[in-house]
Write an enzyme that holds these catalytic residues in place. Structure first.
Site, PDB file in Angstrom:
ATOM      1  N   HIS A  43       3.639  -0.503   2.116  1.00 21.73           N
ATOM      2  CA  HIS A  43       3.949  -0.908   0.744  1.00 21.73           C
ATOM      3  C   HIS A  43       4.806   0.176   0.093  1.00 21.73           C
ATOM      4  O   HIS A  43       4.584   1.366   0.312  1.00 21.73           O
ATOM      5  CB  HIS A  43       2.656  -1.109  -0.046  1.00 21.73           C
ATOM      6  CG  HIS A  43       2.874  -1.677  -1.414  1.00 21.73           C
ATOM      7  ND1 HIS A  43       3.614  -2.815  -1.639  1.00 21.73           N
ATOM      8  CD2 HIS A  43       2.461  -1.253  -2.641  1.00 21.73           C
ATOM      9  CE1 HIS A  43       3.632  -3.079  -2.932  1.00 21.73           C
ATOM     10  NE2 HIS A  43       2.956  -2.145  -3.569  1.00 21.73           N
ATOM     11  N   HIS A  55       6.467  -1.134  -8.759  1.00 17.53           N
ATOM     12  CA  HIS A  55       6.463  -1.769  -7.431  1.00 17.53           C
ATOM     13  C   HIS A  55       6.369  -3.272  -7.582  1.00 17.53           C
ATOM     14  O   HIS A  55       5.871  -3.795  -8.591  1.00 17.53           O
ATOM     15  CB  HIS A  55       5.312  -1.231  -6.567  1.00 17.53           C
ATOM     16  CG  HIS A  55       3.943  -1.458  -7.146  1.00 17.53           C
ATOM     17  ND1 HIS A  55       2.908  -2.018  -6.437  1.00 17.53           N
ATOM     18  CD2 HIS A  55       3.426  -1.191  -8.370  1.00 17.53           C
ATOM     19  CE1 HIS A  55       1.820  -2.085  -7.187  1.00 17.53           C
ATOM     20  NE2 HIS A  55       2.112  -1.596  -8.370  1.00 17.53           N
ATOM     21  N   CYS A 147       8.369  -6.018  -1.249  1.00 18.75           N
ATOM     22  CA  CYS A 147       8.413  -4.733  -1.951  1.00 18.75           C
ATOM     23  C   CYS A 147       9.491  -3.801  -1.399  1.00 18.75           C
ATOM     24  O   CYS A 147      10.055  -2.986  -2.140  1.00 18.75           O
ATOM     25  CB  CYS A 147       7.043  -4.059  -1.887  1.00 18.75           C
ATOM     26  SG  CYS A 147       6.472  -3.689  -0.197  1.00 18.75           S
TER      27      CYS A 147
END
Length: 216
Positions: A43, A55, A147
């Site tokens: 991530h 994010h 992401c």
């Protein structure tokens, strides 16, 4: 029933998250690219300063409510998984701790810099401003708008996901392997022998091996 479904989604989400002791405190600069390793993926986020990270995270709530109080609350596992299924997400600002979700946080200074195409180190302040300009609801795709696409656009002006590229390369090699077409054909014949010949069994038994063979 809803409570049971929420519990099931919560347990399923734990498979995708690598739990670890809280990471030690360290100093990040505004515009730094941070990454958090998970079980199946990594991530990514952009550090904005003051302990905050922007994010893109899957989230079902932006599709069903505009209540700012609810949208600003921490994204639960259930919200995340439903967001993946509904292809909805939000670009949000969370603390480093919430962004990490119990895993270690790494400062990315290598793989993504190579992805810059030799244009030199990107402007960190510009990356942070780009991240801030995108805050709010956003479409989501596990492969085409995740992401990593978000942070690479912020850092380099071009959305790219090395994780997606690696997965597609693996999938391409799998499809091009003629042995998989043979295995699919044998499984199709076994299915026909067990279930009998009908339109519902014959079509996939023939079409899948044929498609794999032609693509290999």
């Amino acid at each position: 029933m809803l409570d049971t479904l929420a519990l099931l989604l919560d347990k399923l989400a734990l498979f995708f998250v690598t739990c670890a002791p809280p990471p030690p405190e360290r100093v990040y600069r505004r515009g730094d690219l941070l990454e958090v390793p998970r079980t199946l993926f990594t991530h990514f986020g952009i550090y904005l300063g003051d302990g905050c990270v922007a994010h893109l995270i899957p989230d079902i709530l932006p599709a069903v409510t505009s209540d700012a109080r609810l949208l600003c609350s921490r994204v639960t596992n259930t919200r995340l998984l439903l967001g993946v299924l509904a292809k909805r997400a939000s670009v949000r600002v969370d603390s480093v701790e919430d962004f990490a979700y119990g895993a270690a946080v790494w400062l990315n200074t290598h793989a993504m810099e190579r992805g810059a195409g030799g244009r030199g180190r990107p402007d960190a302040e510009e990356a942070a401003r780009r991240a801030e300009s995108l805050l709010g609801s956003a479409p989501y795709s596990l492969l085409w708008n995740n992401c990593e696409h978000f942070v690479t656009w912020c850092r380099y002006g071009a959305a790219r996901s090395l994780q997606t590229e690696q997965f597609c390369q693996w999938l391409k090699s799998l499809i091009r392997d003629q042995r998989n077409a043979v295995v699919a054909g044998l499984l199709g014949l076994a299915c026909l022998a067990r279930s009998g010949v009908s339109f519902g069994t014959a079509l996939p038994a023939i079409f899948i091996p044929f498609t794999l063979w032609m693509a290999s």
